[in-house]
Write an enzyme that holds these catalytic residues in place. Structure first.
Site, PDB file in Angstrom:
ATOM      1  N   LYS A  47     -45.360 -63.939 -17.480  1.00 16.66           N
ATOM      2  CA  LYS A  47     -43.952 -63.726 -17.802  1.00 16.66           C
ATOM      3  C   LYS A  47     -43.505 -64.628 -18.957  1.00 16.66           C
ATOM      4  O   LYS A  47     -44.209 -65.578 -19.334  1.00 16.66           O
ATOM      5  CB  LYS A  47     -43.115 -63.983 -16.546  1.00 16.66           C
ATOM      6  CG  LYS A  47     -43.451 -63.042 -15.377  1.00 16.66           C
ATOM      7  CD  LYS A  47     -42.550 -63.315 -14.177  1.00 16.66           C
ATOM      8  CE  LYS A  47     -42.949 -62.467 -12.971  1.00 16.66           C
ATOM      9  NZ  LYS A  47     -42.053 -62.683 -11.810  1.00 16.66           N
ATOM     10  N   TYR A  72     -39.731 -52.882 -12.209  1.00 17.47           N
ATOM     11  CA  TYR A  72     -39.101 -53.549 -11.066  1.00 17.47           C
ATOM     12  C   TYR A  72     -38.171 -52.612 -10.286  1.00 17.47           C
ATOM     13  O   TYR A  72     -37.252 -53.080  -9.618  1.00 17.47           O
ATOM     14  CB  TYR A  72     -38.340 -54.788 -11.539  1.00 17.47           C
ATOM     15  CG  TYR A  72     -39.228 -55.996 -11.764  1.00 17.47           C
ATOM     16  CD1 TYR A  72     -40.047 -56.492 -10.744  1.00 17.47           C
ATOM     17  CD2 TYR A  72     -39.238 -56.668 -12.986  1.00 17.47           C
ATOM     18  CE1 TYR A  72     -40.854 -57.603 -10.943  1.00 17.47           C
ATOM     19  CE2 TYR A  72     -40.045 -57.788 -13.185  1.00 17.47           C
ATOM     20  CZ  TYR A  72     -40.846 -58.250 -12.155  1.00 17.47           C
ATOM     21  OH  TYR A  72     -41.648 -59.359 -12.343  1.00 17.47           O
ATOM     22  N   ASN A 122     -41.061 -67.514 -12.172  1.00 14.98           N
ATOM     23  CA  ASN A 122     -42.247 -67.917 -11.423  1.00 14.98           C
ATOM     24  C   ASN A 122     -43.550 -67.538 -12.117  1.00 14.98           C
ATOM     25  O   ASN A 122     -44.577 -67.350 -11.486  1.00 14.98           O
ATOM     26  CB  ASN A 122     -42.182 -67.373  -9.991  1.00 14.98           C
ATOM     27  CG  ASN A 122     -42.086 -65.864  -9.974  1.00 14.98           C
ATOM     28  OD1 ASN A 122     -42.167 -65.217 -11.023  1.00 14.98           O
ATOM     29  ND2 ASN A 122     -41.945 -65.283  -8.804  1.00 14.98           N
ATOM     30  N   GLU A 134     -48.064 -49.364 -11.942  1.00 14.66           N
ATOM     31  CA  GLU A 134     -47.693 -50.379 -12.925  1.00 14.66           C
ATOM     32  C   GLU A 134     -48.603 -50.339 -14.163  1.00 14.66           C
ATOM     33  O   GLU A 134     -48.127 -50.511 -15.292  1.00 14.66           O
ATOM     34  CB  GLU A 134     -47.735 -51.768 -12.278  1.00 14.66           C
ATOM     35  CG  GLU A 134     -46.659 -51.922 -11.199  1.00 14.66           C
ATOM     36  CD  GLU A 134     -46.812 -53.191 -10.369  1.00 14.66           C
ATOM     37  OE1 GLU A 134     -47.729 -53.989 -10.623  1.00 14.66           O
ATOM     38  OE2 GLU A 134     -45.995 -53.378  -9.436  1.00 14.66           O
TER      39      GLU A 134
END
Ligand code: IDP
Ligand code: MG
Length: 150
Positions: A11, A51, A114, A128
């Site tokens: 991320k 998401y 995270n 995904e």
């Protein structure tokens, strides 16, 4: 277990903090193969698709802003039980509570920021991977080392 493929995202916080090499090294040392890798800034549409299961959660708007804020690294990792193995290396969602020795446990101090995403089931991995590797850039072939002469 047969070889599986899983979708991993490093991320924006992992990229901004210069932890890409460290995190990639952990997956590689474990024996998972990198069969797809690219750095991109996702569109809001792409992040929303990824998401989708969290669309009604209160943190969803901030999760979207975070994930689209700057480049992330999308990876396809392959190996025996890759989905579970990667999730185990990543650790619990809340990095403050994640076990030492996991990526989140060693480098994170937040539930939202995270560092890493990992698919949580074969169905999720298939869904995904189709979102992040639409160009089909997933490939790996084992070859003998080729030496350059001179
Ligand atoms: P996971 O990434 O461990 O599978 P999920 O529950 O699927 O965790 O949540 C997806 C992502 O949404 C998390 O990795 C985290 O970035 C964010 N998130 C989850 N719960 C919260 C929360 O309570 N506050 C802020 N962000 C959250
Ligand atoms: Mg999840």
């Amino acid at each position: 277990m047969p070889a599986q493929r899983t979708l991993i995202l490093l991320k924006p916080d992992a990229v901004q903090r210069g932890l890409v090499g460290e995190i990639l090294a952990r997956f590689e040392r474990k024996g998972l193969r990198i069969v797809g890798l690219k750095q991109i800034v996702p569109t809001t549409e792409q992040a929303t698709k990824h998401y989708a299961e969290h669309a009604q959660r209160p943190f969803f708007p901030s999760l979207l802003s975070f994930i689209t804020s700057s480049p992330l690294i999308a990876l396809c990792l392959e190996g025996d039980s890759a989905i579970t193995v990667a999730r185990t290396l990543i650790g619990a969602t809340d990095a403050r509570l994640a076990a030492p020795g996991t990526i989140r446990g060693d480098f994170g101090l937040s539930k939202g920021n995270n560092l890493v995403h990992g698919s949580d089931s074969p169905e999720a991995a298939e869904r995904e991977l189709a979102i992040w590797f639409t160009d089909g850039l997933i490939t790996w072939t084992k070859v003998d080392t080729v030496w350059v002469e001179g």
